[in-house]
Design a protein around this motif. Structure first.
Motif, mmCIF file in Angstrom:
data_model
loop_
_atom_site.group_PDB
_atom_site.id
_atom_site.type_symbol
_atom_site.label_atom_id
_atom_site.label_comp_id
_atom_site.label_asym_id
_atom_site.label_seq_id
_atom_site.Cartn_x
_atom_site.Cartn_y
_atom_site.Cartn_z
ATOM 1 N N GLY A 125 0.811 -1.207 0.000
ATOM 2 C CA GLY A 125 0.000 0.000 0.000
ATOM 3 C C GLY A 125 0.846 1.259 0.000
ATOM 4 N N ARG A 126 1.969 1.235 0.713
ATOM 5 C CA ARG A 126 2.851 2.413 0.744
ATOM 6 C C ARG A 126 3.515 2.642 -0.612
ATOM 7 N N LEU A 127 3.958 1.552 -1.243
ATOM 8 C CA LEU A 127 4.550 1.687 -2.580
ATOM 9 C C LEU A 127 3.524 2.228 -3.565
ATOM 10 N N CYS A 128 2.298 1.725 -3.456
ATOM 11 C CA CYS A 128 1.236 2.167 -4.354
ATOM 12 C C CYS A 128 0.936 3.641 -4.153
ATOM 13 N N PHE A 129 0.828 4.071 -2.896
ATOM 14 C CA PHE A 129 0.491 5.470 -2.631
ATOM 15 C C PHE A 129 1.608 6.399 -3.097
ATOM 16 N N GLY A 130 2.857 5.985 -2.913
ATOM 17 C CA GLY A 130 3.971 6.799 -3.397
ATOM 18 C C GLY A 130 3.918 6.969 -4.904
ATOM 19 N N LEU B 146 -7.098 7.314 -6.543
ATOM 20 C CA LEU B 146 -6.325 6.464 -7.445
ATOM 21 C C LEU B 146 -5.706 5.299 -6.679
ATOM 22 N N HIS B 147 -5.235 5.577 -5.480
ATOM 23 C CA HIS B 147 -4.632 4.526 -4.650
ATOM 24 C C HIS B 147 -5.630 3.399 -4.386
ATOM 25 N N GLY B 148 -6.854 3.754 -4.043
ATOM 26 C CA GLY B 148 -7.861 2.739 -3.780
ATOM 27 C C GLY B 148 -8.135 1.886 -5.005
ATOM 28 N N ILE C 260 -3.280 -0.131 6.348
ATOM 29 C CA ILE C 260 -3.135 0.063 4.910
ATOM 30 C C ILE C 260 -3.475 1.513 4.599
ATOM 31 N N ASP C 261 -2.641 2.184 3.816
ATOM 32 C CA ASP C 261 -2.924 3.571 3.446
ATOM 33 C C ASP C 261 -4.288 3.665 2.774
#
Length: 291
Positions: free
Chosen positions: A123-128, A152-154, A194-195
């Protein structure tokens, strides 16, 4: 062309993997569950670089460092989604490009379990990655738009999880940290770390099993680790068992847990039972209304 109905015999004969997530507080021993799996049949997706707990474990691993690599590994493991356009991730074009880079996906046939540690780091990689995309910036001002980034992250996380969830022939287990906090009414609640909120809310519906690896206490007060596997439990831990084969508490051994899930299914009449709680006794100075 005949209607493509899948018969009961064909459906029951299909090879199906178990999809699940295991949450627990940091240090409870989630990564060490790899010791309970066959190293020759397990692929470890090491996102946390926290493999000290399994030093000496003889299995293979992959180490994605970016969200793009996470998506590439997902389509390589799960194959293409024919419903997607070529420019979309997990499409046939994406799969073909990844196969050109990684080689023949048949190399993964020897693995029957994918162990992802952890969904928190994914989740952190995705949000970054999301914070650098056009959706994360306002069209009017060009300034960062946090709401756009989280939206977009979701979508990205759910698409990634859904694609791995549709890998029917393999077991896929996601590991994550479980946060404990107090709500507005000072009640203890548990929530996956999870972010964003979308992934944590939708994840239980995507997988077959939701398990909390928790520290419980025996009647004598001694602490022990256990899997909490049923939604109705006295601790309020997140849990779910779609198989109907697991008890409320199981030993923290992932290999034996999957073996139990694959045992013959219980009759439908025994999978959902109703046992009303005992009636409260009437006060001593009042007659019993049932008498």
């Amino acid at each position: 062309m005949a209607l493509p109905i899948i018969g009961a015999d064909q459906r029951l004969a299909e090879q199906r993997g178990v999809k699940g997530c295991i949450f627990g507080k940091s240090g409870i021993g989630k990564t060490s569950l790899l010791w309970t799996l066959d190293p020759g049949r397990t692929l470890f997706m090491d996102l946390e670089a926290g493999d000290l707990a399994i030093e000496g474990w003889a299995g293979d691993s992959i180490r994605p460092r970016t969200w793009t690599e996470c998506r590439d590994f997902a389509v390589f493991i799960g194959g293409p989604n024919p419903a997607l356009r070529d420019e979309q991730p997990y499409s046939p074009a994406h799969h073909a490009a990844v196969c050109q880079k990684f080689g023949d996906p048949a190399a993964l046939d020897r693995f029957d379990t994918i162990f992802v540690d952890s969904i928190t780091v994914a989740g952190r990689l995705c949000f970054g990655w999301c914070k650098g995309q056009p959706e994360a910036f306002s069209e009017k001002t060009g300034k960062p738009d946090v709401r756009g980034a989280y939206g977009l992250h979701g979508r990205e996380m759910i698409a990634w999880l859904t694609h791995l969830q549709h890998t029917r022939a393999k077991n896929v287990w996601f590991v994550g940290i479980l946060d404990e906090r107090l709500d507005d009414f000072n009640r203890k609640v548990f929530q996956p770390q999870i972010d964003g909120s979308k992934t944590g809310l939708e994840l239980p519906g995507k997988v077959d099993e939701v398990i909390t690896m928790a520290e419980l206490k025996s009647e004598g007060g001694e602490p022990y680790r256990a899997f909490v596997c049923q939604t109705i439990n006295p601790w309020g831990f997140p849990a779910k068992d779609r198989s109907g084969r697991l008890d409320r508490i199981e030993e923290p051994h992932l290999g034996r847990l999957m073996a139990k899930i694959r045992t013959p299914v219980s009759p439908a009449s025994a999978r959902l039972t109703y046992t009303p709680p005992p009636a409260d006794p009437a006060p001593a100075d009042q007659p019993n209304p049932q008498s």
